[in-house]
Write a protein that holds these residues in place. Sequence first.
Motif, PDB file in Angstrom:
ATOM      1  N   LEU A  41       0.783  -1.284   0.016  1.00 20.45           N
ATOM      2  CA  LEU A  41      -0.097  -0.349  -0.184  1.00 20.45           C
ATOM      3  C   LEU A  41       0.843   0.988  -0.165  1.00 20.45           C
ATOM      4  O   LEU A  41       1.980   1.313   0.695  1.00 20.45           O
ATOM      5  CB  LEU A  41      -1.216   0.360   1.275  1.00 20.45           C
ATOM      6  N   SER A  42       0.373   2.116  -0.818  1.00 16.02           N
ATOM      7  CA  SER A  42       1.425   3.555  -0.955  1.00 16.02           C
ATOM      8  C   SER A  42       2.901   3.386  -1.526  1.00 16.02           C
ATOM      9  O   SER A  42       3.496   4.271  -2.084  1.00 16.02           O
ATOM     10  CB  SER A  42       1.430   4.612   0.361  1.00 16.02           C
ATOM     11  N   GLU A  55       1.102   5.087  -7.484  1.00 13.55           N
ATOM     12  CA  GLU A  55       0.721   4.867  -6.504  1.00 13.55           C
ATOM     13  C   GLU A  55      -0.090   3.866  -6.672  1.00 13.55           C
ATOM     14  O   GLU A  55      -1.380   3.893  -6.698  1.00 13.55           O
ATOM     15  CB  GLU A  55       0.289   6.201  -5.791  1.00 13.55           C
ATOM     16  N   MET A  57      -2.837   2.436  -4.319  1.00 15.85           N
ATOM     17  CA  MET A  57      -4.408   2.552  -3.683  1.00 15.85           C
ATOM     18  C   MET A  57      -4.500   1.673  -3.147  1.00 15.85           C
ATOM     19  O   MET A  57      -5.060   1.734  -1.409  1.00 15.85           O
ATOM     20  CB  MET A  57      -5.532   3.854  -4.082  1.00 15.85           C
ATOM     21  N   THR A  58      -4.972   0.298  -3.422  1.00 19.00           N
ATOM     22  CA  THR A  58      -5.446  -0.334  -2.876  1.00 19.00           C
ATOM     23  C   THR A  58      -4.921  -1.911  -3.298  1.00 19.00           C
ATOM     24  O   THR A  58      -4.655  -1.944  -3.943  1.00 19.00           O
ATOM     25  CB  THR A  58      -7.143  -0.010  -3.047  1.00 19.00           C
ATOM     26  N   ASN A  63      -5.271  -1.033  -7.112  1.00 16.19           N
ATOM     27  CA  ASN A  63      -5.276  -0.090  -7.855  1.00 16.19           C
ATOM     28  C   ASN A  63      -4.466   0.692  -7.746  1.00 16.19           C
ATOM     29  O   ASN A  63      -3.871   0.968  -6.917  1.00 16.19           O
ATOM     30  CB  ASN A  63      -6.583   0.875  -6.850  1.00 16.19           C
ATOM     31  N   VAL A  65      -2.821   4.965  -9.336  1.00 14.05           N
ATOM     32  CA  VAL A  65      -3.860   5.547  -9.562  1.00 14.05           C
ATOM     33  C   VAL A  65      -2.729   6.659  -9.951  1.00 14.05           C
ATOM     34  O   VAL A  65      -0.912   6.212  -8.885  1.00 14.05           O
ATOM     35  CB  VAL A  65      -3.960   6.387  -8.688  1.00 14.05           C
TER      36      VAL A  65
END
Length: 76
Positions: A41-42, A55, A57-58, A63, A65
């Motif tokens: 994550l991140s 990045e 996101m999930t 996911n 972005v």
Amino acid sequence: MSESRRASECIALHPTAVPGEVMTSCPECAASVTFAEPPRLSEVVECGDCHSELEVMTLEPVNLVLAPEVEEDWGE
């Protein structure tokens, strides 16, 4: 949740992908982005095609972005 909906939300794996390898799409150019290890994550990764910084996101489903641009810190 119906089976068809669950199946559509699963991470799509390329037919030649190595088992355990996760693939998703770049939101900028729609190219495949592959993670040899489980993404975090991140985490920020680069698209191999358009070189956009992305990045995570999930994680389920993965996911991506566009990563925010780094802005200058003027001490404000």
